[in-house]
Write an enzyme that holds these catalytic residues in place. Structure first.
Site, short mmCIF file in Angstrom:
data_model
loop_
_atom_site.label_atom_id
_atom_site.label_comp_id
_atom_site.label_asym_id
_atom_site.label_seq_id
_atom_site.Cartn_x
_atom_site.Cartn_y
_atom_site.Cartn_z
N SER A 155 0.81 -1.22 0.00
CA SER A 155 0.00 0.00 0.00
C SER A 155 0.84 1.27 0.00
O SER A 155 0.35 2.34 -0.38
CB SER A 155 -0.94 0.00 1.21
OG SER A 155 -0.23 -0.20 2.41
N ASP A 400 -1.66 6.07 12.24
CA ASP A 400 -0.93 5.57 11.07
C ASP A 400 0.35 6.37 10.88
O ASP A 400 0.33 7.52 10.43
CB ASP A 400 -1.81 5.68 9.82
CG ASP A 400 -1.17 5.08 8.58
OD1 ASP A 400 0.01 4.70 8.65
OD2 ASP A 400 -1.85 4.99 7.54
N HIS A 403 1.96 5.07 6.40
CA HIS A 403 1.60 5.69 5.13
C HIS A 403 1.83 7.19 5.20
O HIS A 403 2.28 7.71 6.22
CB HIS A 403 0.15 5.36 4.79
CG HIS A 403 -0.11 3.89 4.67
ND1 HIS A 403 -0.56 3.13 5.73
CD2 HIS A 403 0.04 3.04 3.63
CE1 HIS A 403 -0.68 1.86 5.35
NE2 HIS A 403 -0.31 1.78 4.07
#
Length: 443
Positions: A155, A400, A403
């Site tokens: 991702s 997070d 990312h």
């Protein structure tokens, strides 16, 4: 890395005998200069400069960084490592927003979910000793006219692809030409430029399968078949002109390692009588197999870019133990260092890349290094943290720090990509000139 070669003058000598002493003095002086410089530069010849500036632990790799980085000079004759530098303010950024680009993944749409600060979007990368141009979408699309690019990985690779789509949105949006409804395998086409971009999901790069949905850390336990190609992507890439391959964070998850269809060990699987070989074993073997897959494809004529490991920035705890990333400014290069797991994973990539590049050259394969690690390491402020979802949502990665917000720091990864593509064009031109020169000399 800026290593300046010391050249002694060569050519015909028309010196008269009375100048012998002068010539001798020049030779002696040149020799002393060489003897002085070589010991200073010698330790630097194998590693990126920022590793040597910051790291207290000496890496074990023996790759030749000068050869590795031959494609990243800004202009002919300017020996500048675009991957070593600092972040500097850029008041002109960002060049798109979450309201002008539809391609931003929900969990990286930090402004939508209320991130209060905006300074993290207003920086650009300044290499030591030169300038890296800001991404020019029209120039990029002209360079890739009639070509195709695939992002192969997890991702974070998708994160970069979505950044690229957003950066290009100032010129054109692509149309969806995917061959499957599966969101893990998407293709878009820029019709005006006949340019195709694709995303091929492969979190472990090799064949893998979930063994247990929970596992020891409640993030799943996976079987990794370390010597088997993941045909979901290896059967799709032969027609692409460019590949950007990457991988990292999924190897932190518990996994069982298979080779020759037999269990050989694991990473934190907690299975009785199975040896814990650590994530590093699986990471090395996975990249080795992925590169072997690329080198085995007779019809693949494209260029493979390795986008290097992107460190996460959890502080004050692990990702599932309250860790977070709340900084609002970049680090300076002297304020942090690539060390511990991050350094080991990075060096594994470099070593396997170097081996693959050497083996691939025998088969006409081309590899290039997109070394984003230092630039990424210096951006603890660029993650979504808790601004990738609404506060009431139940998500696995609540804070997070893996990312990247869009717009944000990894837009610079595409600055790197454009610069490398421009230099690829210059390299091809030089190769054609060299080839023509050789033909003239041999006929």
């Amino acid at each position: 890395m800026k290593l300046q070669a010391v050249e002694l003058p060569l050519g015909r000598s028309h010196a008269q005998p009375k100048t012998t002493k002068i010539v001798l003095l020049i030779i002696i002086f040149g020799t002393l200069v060489l003897l002085t410089i070589i010991p200073v530069f010698y330790p630097l010849l194998g590693y990126p400069l920022y590793l040597l500036k910051n790291s207290s632990s000496k890496p074990s790799s023996t790759y030749d960084s000068q050869e590795l980085r031959a494609s990243i000079r800004i202009s002919e004759g300017e020996n500048c490592d675009i991957f070593s530098g600092e972040w500097v303010p850029n008041l002109d950024a960002p060049y798109y927003t979450n309201t002008t680009c539809w391609a931003i993944h929900e969990h990286q749409n930090c402004m939508k979910y209320g991130r209060p600060d905006t300074e993290f979007m207003k920086w650009k990368w300044k290499p030591d000793g030169c300038e890296l141009p800001v991404f020019n979408p029209a120039q990029f699309l002209e360079i890739v006219r009639g070509k195709s690019l695939a992002f192969v990985g997890d991702s974070v690779g998708r994160n970069q692809m979505q950044s690229l789509i957003c950066l290009l949105s100032r010129v054109e949006y692509p149309v969806d030409v995917s061959y499957t409804p599966d969101e893990k395998f998407k293709r878009w086409k820029y019709t005006t430029y006949n340019f195709t971009i694709a995303y091929l999901w492969t979190p472990h790069l090799v064949k893998s399968k979930e063994r247990d949905a929970n596992g020891p850390t409640q993030t799943g336990l996976f079987n990794l078949y370390l010597d088997e190609f993941d045909e979901e992507w290896t059967t799709q890439i032969e027609d692409f002109d460019y590949l950007i391959i990457s991988g990292g964070q999924w190897f932190y998850r518990p996994s069982v390692f298979y080779e020759n269809r037999q269990i050989v060990g694991c990473h934190f699987c907690l299975i009785e009588s199975v040896t814990d070989l650590t994530k590093f074993y699986g990471y090395r073997k996975a990249f080795r197999t992925a590169f072997r897959a690329i080198n085995s494809l007779e019809n693949f004529k494209g260029i493979t870019f390795l986008r290097t490991f992107a460190p996460s920035h959890f502080e004050n705890g692990l990702w599932n133990q309250g860790g977070n990333c709340v900084r609002t400014k970049p680090f300076r290069s002297n304020e942090t260092a690539l060390d511990s797991d991050n350094l080991e994973l990075y060096m594994i990539q470099m070593e396997e890349f170097r081996t693959a590049e050497r083996e691939g050259r025998k088969k006409g394969k081309r590899y290039r290094l997109m070394d984003t690690t230092q630039a990424t390491l210096l951006r603890p402020d660029g993650h979504p943290s808790r601004y990738g979802h609404w506060p009431h949502e139940n998500v696995t990665l609540y804070n997070d720090c893996v990312h990247w917000c869009l717009p944000g720091p990894i837009d610079t990864w595409n600055d790197f990509l454009l610069q490398m593509l421009k230099m690829e064009g210059a390299r091809s031109h030089q190769e054609r000139l060299y080839s023509g020169d050789r033909k003239m000399r041999f006929h």
